[in-house]
Scaffold this active site. Structure first.
Site, PDB file in Angstrom:
ATOM      1  CE  LYS A   1     -34.342 -23.050   1.887  1.00 39.20           C
ATOM      2  NZ  LYS A   1     -33.572 -23.552   0.666  1.00 39.20           N
TER       3      LYS A   1
ATOM      4  CE  LYS B   1     -27.345 -36.579  -6.552  1.00 37.11           C
ATOM      5  NZ  LYS B   1     -26.556 -37.419  -5.876  1.00 37.11           N
TER       6      LYS B   1
ATOM      7  CE  LYS C   1     -25.770 -28.439  -8.478  1.00 36.23           C
ATOM      8  NZ  LYS C   1     -25.042 -29.298  -8.106  1.00 36.23           N
TER       9      LYS C   1
HETATM   10  P1  TYM Z   1     -23.279 -35.822  -7.408  1.00 38.14           P
HETATM   11  O1  TYM Z   1     -23.754 -36.889  -6.677  1.00 38.14           O
HETATM   12  O2  TYM Z   1     -23.840 -34.345  -6.817  1.00 38.14           O
HETATM   13  O3  TYM Z   1     -23.577 -35.822  -8.917  1.00 38.14           O
HETATM   14  C1  TYM Z   1     -23.259 -36.841  -9.773  1.00 38.14           C
HETATM   15  C2  TYM Z   1     -22.781 -36.366 -10.983  1.00 38.14           C
HETATM   16  O4  TYM Z   1     -23.897 -35.719 -11.595  1.00 38.14           O
HETATM   17  C3  TYM Z   1     -23.496 -34.587 -12.061  1.00 38.14           C
HETATM   18  N1  TYM Z   1     -24.406 -33.560 -12.088  1.00 38.14           N
HETATM   19  C4  TYM Z   1     -24.898 -32.755 -13.146  1.00 38.14           C
HETATM   20  N2  TYM Z   1     -24.650 -32.603 -14.446  1.00 38.14           N
HETATM   21  C5  TYM Z   1     -25.338 -32.073 -15.034  1.00 38.14           C
HETATM   22  N3  TYM Z   1     -26.082 -30.989 -14.921  1.00 38.14           N
HETATM   23  C6  TYM Z   1     -26.839 -31.070 -13.603  1.00 38.14           C
HETATM   24  N4  TYM Z   1     -27.614 -30.353 -13.117  1.00 38.14           N
HETATM   25  C7  TYM Z   1     -26.069 -32.103 -12.520  1.00 38.14           C
HETATM   26  N5  TYM Z   1     -25.900 -32.360 -11.289  1.00 38.14           N
HETATM   27  C8  TYM Z   1     -25.191 -33.060 -10.897  1.00 38.14           C
HETATM   28  C9  TYM Z   1     -22.305 -34.019 -11.270  1.00 38.14           C
HETATM   29  O5  TYM Z   1     -21.428 -33.290 -11.765  1.00 38.14           O
HETATM   30  C10 TYM Z   1     -21.322 -35.391 -10.956  1.00 38.14           C
HETATM   31  O6  TYM Z   1     -20.818 -35.618 -11.874  1.00 38.14           O
HETATM   32  N6  TYM Z   1     -18.853 -34.718  -5.323  1.00 38.14           N
HETATM   33  C11 TYM Z   1     -19.489 -35.326  -6.224  1.00 38.14           C
HETATM   34  C12 TYM Z   1     -19.409 -36.976  -5.902  1.00 38.14           C
HETATM   35  C13 TYM Z   1     -17.996 -37.505  -5.931  1.00 38.14           C
HETATM   36  C14 TYM Z   1     -16.843 -37.521  -6.974  1.00 38.14           C
HETATM   37  C15 TYM Z   1     -15.912 -37.959  -6.473  1.00 38.14           C
HETATM   38  C16 TYM Z   1     -17.028 -37.230  -8.355  1.00 38.14           C
HETATM   39  C17 TYM Z   1     -17.331 -37.902  -4.820  1.00 38.14           C
HETATM   40  N7  TYM Z   1     -16.058 -38.337  -5.189  1.00 38.14           N
HETATM   41  C18 TYM Z   1     -14.614 -38.274  -7.332  1.00 38.14           C
HETATM   42  C19 TYM Z   1     -15.850 -37.433  -8.958  1.00 38.14           C
HETATM   43  C20 TYM Z   1     -14.673 -37.897  -8.463  1.00 38.14           C
HETATM   44  C21 TYM Z   1     -21.029 -35.129  -6.056  1.00 38.14           C
HETATM   45  O7  TYM Z   1     -21.490 -34.739  -5.253  1.00 38.14           O
HETATM   46  O8  TYM Z   1     -21.735 -35.638  -7.088  1.00 38.14           O
END
Ligand code: TYM
Length: 337
Positions: free
Chosen positions: A119, A203, A200
């Site tokens: 996409k 964003k 899920k």
């Molecule tokens: P990110 O930015 O995608 O999401 C931030 C946090 O939100 C949680 N989350 C959700 N929880 C419940 N339901 C949902 N639908 C949902 N969508 C997102 C994610 O689990 C996250 O806790 N890789 C990570 C960022 C990161 C990180 C880290 C986290 C980078 N380094 C070290 C912990 C430790 C991320 O993309 O989150």
């Protein structure tokens, strides 16, 4: 001494109630029990092309959302990942001990590369950073010797990989890192899309009725929830409900923090129209004061910048100590003492 807690949020897209209920709300609940570090992971964001002006603004926006959610800068450090160079430095060292096959197996890598291939009109190839994404995430956590990592359910595989990388490092070079543990919320760890309750809430999803963004107007929040997909039953039946109804109930329960028994008492037999109205009211009740605090924070960019600067200064020595230790373990050059 308190154990350390670390978590990160990417400054991309619009943060939604899934991010709030799965992560931010948990950050606030846990922050006083640990020495907490909350990180805006802009180096992770650029694994997919970001428009520079927007990315710069997003970093501040996330800082504002953290504060609005109740993260207290006196108790916790709020940092921007690219402000602490040791994240990238440790990531490189960990990259060198991570078998590439582990990275190709990551489901988020597969899903995101698929999306770019099919996409994307801003990106014509998959950057190497996307493959290395989980190694940088492991570096974030291990850099601070964090014991607790509160995240939503979608980060489970990355979290496991962090432990695997730490173990592999130990087997090659000896004990170096604190082994991180997980902290999932009991309700809200996986909020699903309102329009597609089998996926899920995300964003990056494009459907207008998919996610309730934390900065949506209350009238729009109501509209989105009233249109959420349910199932062919007319009213809530806890034994036969489909994923859409279960998701609406999870949203309510995660905001309200009531027990399973209370949920049954309140909702069993309730018609879907009334269920949606109740869930929308509960969501708005929590989001409106949050948005007010957010606007106050954003009105003072110098205050936000000061918090990010203080956060970076506070965590630098911890990061530097870990990098020094890793260098010594690996035999990299360090000046003789
Ligand atoms: P990110 O930015 O995608 O999401 C931030 C946090 O939100 C949680 N989350 C959700 N929880 C419940 N339901 C949902 N639908 C949902 N969508 C997102 C994610 O689990 C996250 O806790 N890789 C990570 C960022 C990161 C990180 C880290 C986290 C980078 N380094 C070290 C912990 C430790 C991320 O993309 O989150």
């Amino acid at each position: 001494m308190k154990s350390r807690l670390f978590s990160g949020v990417q400054p991309t897209g619009n943060l939604h109630i899934g991010n709030y209920l799965g992560a931010l709300k948990n950050f606030v609940r846990l922050q006083s029990s640990y020495e907490s570090i909350f990180c805006i992971v802009d180096l992770h964001a650029i694994t997919i092309y970001q428009e520079p002006v927007q990315l710069r603004a997003k970093n501040r926006e996330i800082a504002g959302l953290f504060l609005a959610a109740g993260i207290d800068p006196k108790l916790s450090s709020i940092i921007v990942q690219s402000q602490v160079a040791a994240h990238a430095e440790l990531a490189w060292m960990l990259t060198c001990v991570t078998p590439i096959g582990w990275l190709y197996r990551m489901t988020q890598f597969k899903a995101k590369s698929e999306t770019i291939r099919e996409k994307s009109d801003t990106q014509d190839s998959i950057g190497d950073g996307l493959l290395q994404y989980p190694v940088l995430m492991a570096a974030d956590i291990l850099l601070y010797q964090a014991k607790v990592v509160p995240v939503g359910d979608d980060q489970a595989q990355h979290r496991e990989l962090t432990r695997d990388i730490a173990q592999r490092f130990t087997s090659l070079y000896g004990e170096t890192f604190v082994m991180p543990e997980t902290s999932l919320p009991s309700v809200g760890a996986r909020i699903m899309g309102l329009d597609e309750p089998d996926k899920k809430m995300s964003k990056s999803a494009t459907g207008a009725g998919h996610a309730v963004a934390l900065l949506d107007e209350p009238s729009l929040i109501k509209k989105k929830i009233m249109r959420a997909t349910t199932d062919s039953n007319p009213a809530v039946d806890f034994d036969t409900m489909g994923p859409g109804v279960a998701n609406l109930l999870a949203i309510y329960q995660a905001f309200d923090e009531c027990s399973d028994d209370t949920m049954r008492e309140r909702f069993a037999g309730m018609r879907y129209g009334d269920l949606k109205k109740t869930v929308a009211e509960k969501t708005i009740e929590h989001i409106e004061p949050f948005q007010k605090r957010y606007r106050e924070m954003m009105a003072d960019p110098a205050y936000l910048d000061g918090i990010l600067k203080a956060g970076a200064e506070r965590v630098q020595p911890i990061a530097a100590a870990t990098v020094q230790l890793v260098k010594e373990r690996m035999g990299l050059y360090t000046a003789s003492r």
